[in-house]
Design a protein around this motif. Structure first.
Motif, short mmCIF file in Angstrom:
data_model
loop_
_atom_site.label_atom_id
_atom_site.label_comp_id
_atom_site.label_asym_id
_atom_site.label_seq_id
_atom_site.Cartn_x
_atom_site.Cartn_y
_atom_site.Cartn_z
N ASP A 24 0.83 -1.20 0.00
CA ASP A 24 0.00 0.00 0.00
C ASP A 24 0.87 1.26 0.00
O ASP A 24 1.88 1.36 0.72
N ARG A 25 0.47 2.24 -0.81
CA ARG A 25 1.21 3.51 -0.91
C ARG A 25 1.30 4.20 0.44
O ARG A 25 2.32 4.81 0.79
N MET A 26 0.23 4.14 1.24
CA MET A 26 0.21 4.82 2.54
C MET A 26 1.23 4.22 3.50
O MET A 26 1.75 4.92 4.37
N ILE A 27 1.51 2.92 3.34
CA ILE A 27 2.53 2.29 4.20
C ILE A 27 3.89 2.92 3.94
O ILE A 27 4.67 3.20 4.86
N VAL A 28 4.18 3.20 2.65
CA VAL A 28 5.46 3.82 2.30
C VAL A 28 5.52 5.24 2.85
O VAL A 28 6.55 5.68 3.40
N ILE A 29 4.42 5.97 2.71
CA ILE A 29 4.40 7.35 3.21
C ILE A 29 4.56 7.37 4.73
O ILE A 29 5.29 8.20 5.29
N GLU A 30 3.89 6.44 5.43
CA GLU A 30 4.05 6.37 6.88
C GLU A 30 5.48 6.03 7.27
O GLU A 30 6.01 6.52 8.27
N ALA A 31 6.14 5.18 6.46
CA ALA A 31 7.55 4.85 6.71
C ALA A 31 8.42 6.09 6.56
O ALA A 31 9.36 6.30 7.34
N MET A 32 8.11 6.90 5.54
CA MET A 32 8.86 8.14 5.35
C MET A 32 8.67 9.08 6.54
O MET A 32 9.61 9.73 7.02
N GLU A 53 4.36 14.83 9.30
CA GLU A 53 3.20 14.44 8.51
C GLU A 53 3.42 14.87 7.07
O GLU A 53 3.77 16.03 6.79
N ILE A 54 3.24 13.92 6.13
CA ILE A 54 3.36 14.19 4.70
C ILE A 54 1.96 14.15 4.11
O ILE A 54 1.25 13.14 4.25
N ASN A 55 1.57 15.21 3.46
CA ASN A 55 0.26 15.24 2.80
C ASN A 55 0.29 14.32 1.59
O ASN A 55 1.08 14.53 0.67
N PRO A 56 -0.55 13.23 1.58
CA PRO A 56 -0.47 12.26 0.48
C PRO A 56 -0.91 12.81 -0.86
O PRO A 56 -0.63 12.20 -1.89
N SER A 57 -1.53 13.98 -0.87
CA SER A 57 -1.98 14.58 -2.13
C SER A 57 -0.98 15.57 -2.70
O SER A 57 -0.69 15.58 -3.89
N THR A 58 -0.43 16.40 -1.80
CA THR A 58 0.47 17.47 -2.27
C THR A 58 1.94 17.18 -1.99
O THR A 58 2.82 17.79 -2.58
N GLU A 60 3.32 17.92 0.83
CA GLU A 60 3.79 18.93 1.78
C GLU A 60 4.17 18.28 3.11
O GLU A 60 3.44 17.43 3.62
N LEU A 61 5.30 18.67 3.66
CA LEU A 61 5.81 18.11 4.91
C LEU A 61 5.64 19.13 6.04
O LEU A 61 6.02 20.29 5.91
N LYS A 62 5.04 18.68 7.14
CA LYS A 62 4.91 19.51 8.33
C LYS A 62 5.48 18.75 9.52
O LYS A 62 5.34 17.53 9.59
N MET A 63 6.09 19.48 10.47
CA MET A 63 6.63 18.85 11.68
C MET A 63 6.21 19.64 12.91
O MET A 63 6.11 20.87 12.87
N TRP A 64 5.97 18.91 13.98
CA TRP A 64 5.61 19.53 15.25
C TRP A 64 6.39 18.88 16.38
O TRP A 64 6.77 17.70 16.30
N ARG A 65 6.59 19.66 17.43
CA ARG A 65 7.08 19.10 18.68
C ARG A 65 5.86 18.80 19.55
O ARG A 65 4.95 19.64 19.67
N GLU A 100 3.76 22.16 18.83
CA GLU A 100 4.54 23.37 18.61
C GLU A 100 5.23 23.20 17.26
O GLU A 100 6.05 22.30 17.08
N PRO A 101 4.87 24.01 16.26
CA PRO A 101 5.44 23.83 14.91
C PRO A 101 6.96 23.93 14.92
O PRO A 101 7.55 24.70 15.68
N LEU A 102 7.57 23.10 14.08
CA LEU A 102 9.03 23.12 13.93
C LEU A 102 9.37 23.54 12.51
O LEU A 102 8.68 23.17 11.55
N PRO A 103 10.46 24.26 12.34
CA PRO A 103 10.85 24.69 10.98
C PRO A 103 11.46 23.53 10.21
O PRO A 103 11.94 22.55 10.80
#
Length: 540
Positions: A24-32, A53-58, A60-65, A100-103
């Motif tokens: 499954d594609r989502m398994i690869v994205i979760e691994a990333m 978190e990687i948006n599976p459509s776009t 886009e990568l976001k990170m939080w503490r 808390e968003p991380l850069p």
């Protein structure tokens, strides 16, 4: 634009890996995401709880503490006070997490390598799980593959979306495989092991032959013909018993095919293994006769208690019946499930003469009669003193040369001898310390109690600890050979059902179970047997 390209590239990589590994594609994205989280912790500190978190459509990568809401802060990198948390979110409660968003961060070589290892491991685990889920329900199927490599005689088979192994002992003797060879085998086990799921194939399993016949014979596939039993000596010879649900169809002829075309296709796949196809019958005697072909059988004697068959063949047919290295009789025994003893007519005649002499001597010594009387009794089929003592007097007086007075005298002498022997055995039983209360168990006599005493049984409670196998013996099949282990009552005509009744009576008597529980268990067993019979009838 550079950021967009990176996002697109991330999704393209995920899609490519998912297609290549059939996961499954989502398994690869979760691994990333897991890999990025691990790399980020190495940047911000291992004690920091990071969520990516990687948006599976776009892409886009976001990170939080992640910070846990606590009363008193002890670890500032992982915790936040309730007061500070409510400054960010009025609904925050103790035990919640605030983000808390991380850069974005630049991954160094070591962090990138670590992230790659996480992705590879996650993908490998997912691939193994997918393979296990795909094949665990396919046990019992025939599968095709190509030889990937050969290791220490074991053949590793490439199935396209996984690997399987044919162990050396599951290969037909003298057959060899090389890289790239096509191979067909039977899936006989799929197991989750420490190194991942393992698919075990076999070319020697009896069901491999059954599945090959199912592919070659449409009547078997349709259920018109049933394969009832198979016995194989892989690569050499096999016997298969078949039956038909349609009286107009010959099961043997259908399996053989026009000019042997169907059976020949199976033979070719099994490296020339010769196959004897015989009709199945519920009569064990007839089945044994068919199973021993091509040898002729003169006489069959069954001993149902121990599932043993004694077969008499002409003297010149002995080697044919036994087969080279015992192969024919061994396969016949496996096919029928009964032990088979082969005797020639001469051996049987000598044995019968020996038994006749032993019986005559027994009657002469025990009843103090002359040789002629003893031989007359033996020739009339009397095999024991019990038979002589307890049959109807007319059965003895009707023997030519005997009258009622002679019959009465003979029976009296037999009874007297048996009573004396019983007294002697009872005395020995007493000397062994076997208690009188064991006589309360229906079916036990002094001779049996002596045997029990010699086995260390003194009380009813001791006897209750037995199992039916302990009393009447048991069979074990190993490498095609059946071994019979004697029980305590090896010299007495006690069936398994009778032994079980004796043991259960003893267990009730000593209070291990109640009679109501015993009756309930018996009723449940009867209902299970009826259900099984109904199911079998529906299948047929």
């Amino acid at each position: 634009m550079a950021v967009s390209a990176n996002r697109l590239e991330l999704l393209q990589i995920a899609d490519a890996v998912a297609r290549e590994k059939s996961i499954d594609r989502m398994i690869v994205i979760e691994a990333m995401q897991d890999a990025i989280q691990k790399a980020a912790r190495s940047r911000y500190g291992a004690e920091t709880e990071v969520k990516a978190e990687i948006n599976p459509s776009t892409g886009e990568l976001k990170m939080w503490r992640l910070l846990e809401v606590v009363e008193t802060v002890e670890e500032y990198s992982r915790q936040i006070s309730l007061e500070d948390a409510r400054n960010r979110n009025d609904a925050a409660q103790l035990g919640d997490y605030v983000t808390e968003p991380l850069p974005p961060i630049e991954f160094g070589r070591i962090a990138a390598q670590s992230a790659k290892q996480v992705i590879v491991q996650k993908v490998r685990d997912a691939e193994r799980e997918r393979m296990y889920e795909e094949y665990k329900d396919r046990i019992g199927e025939i599968i095709n593959g190509s030889v990937k490599r050969v290791e220490y005689g074991n053949v590793i088979v490439d199935l396209g979306r996984g690997e399987a192994i044919i162990r050396r002992d599951e290969l037909i003797p003298r057959e060899t495989f090389r890289y790239g060879d096509r191979v067909r085998a039977y899936i006989h086990d799929v197991r989750q092991e420490q190194r991942g799921p393992q698919i075990f194939l076999s070319r020697t399993h009896p069901q491999f032959m059954a599945k090959l016949f199912t592919q070659e014979v449409p009547e078997i596939y349709d259920g018109v013909i049933n394969i009832r039993s198979i016995a194989r000596d892989p690569g050499s010879r096999a016997k298969i018993a078949v039956t038909s649900n349609d009286s107009s169809i010959d099961p043997v002829g259908a399996c053989v095919g026009m000019r042997g075309s169907r059976v020949q296709a199976v033979v070719n796949e099994l490296q020339g293994e010769k196959i004897d196809i015989i009709p199945w019958t519920d009569s064990i005697a007839d089945l044994v006769v068919s199973a021993l072909q091509p040898a002729e059988v003169v006489k069959v004697v069954l001993d149902e208690q121990v599932e043993r068959v004694e077969v008499v063949v002409p003297d010149e047919q002995l080697s044919l019946a036994i087969g080279r290295r015992g192969q024919n009789v061994r396969l016949a025994s496996q096919l029928t499930g009964w032990d088979i003893d082969i005797l020639t007519e001469q051996e049987e005649s000598e044995r019968r003469q020996k038994e006749f002499t032993e019986r005559s001597d027994l009657f002469m010594n025990a009843m103090n009669v002359d040789e002629m009387v003893a031989q007359l009794l033996a020739s009339e089929g009397f095999a024991s003193l019990e038979e002589v003592a307890y049959v109807e007097p007319i059965e003895i007086s009707s023997i030519e040369g005997f009258d009622e007075e002679t019959a009465a005298e003979i029976q009296a002498r037999a009874s007297e001898f048996l009573e004396q022997a019983e007294r002697e055995r009872d005395q020995k039983r007493t000397e062994l310390g076997v208690q009188d209360e064991l006589y309360e168990i229906d079916g036990l006599n002094a001779a049996m109690l002596v045997a029990l005493g010699e086995d260390g049984v003194k009380t009813v409670e001791d006897f209750a600890g037995y199992t039916p196998d302990d009393l009447v013996g048991w069979k074990e099949r190993e490498n095609g050979e059946v071994k019979f282990f004697d029980g305590v009552f090896k010299d007495f005509p006690v069936s398994r059902e009778e032994a079980e009744d004796m043991i259960m009576f003893a267990r009730v008597k000593v209070g291990w179970i109640t009679q109501e529980e015993l009756d309930g268990d018996t009723q449940d067993l009867d209902e299970e047997a009826e259900t099984a019979d109904d199911a079998e009838a529906q299948e047929e």
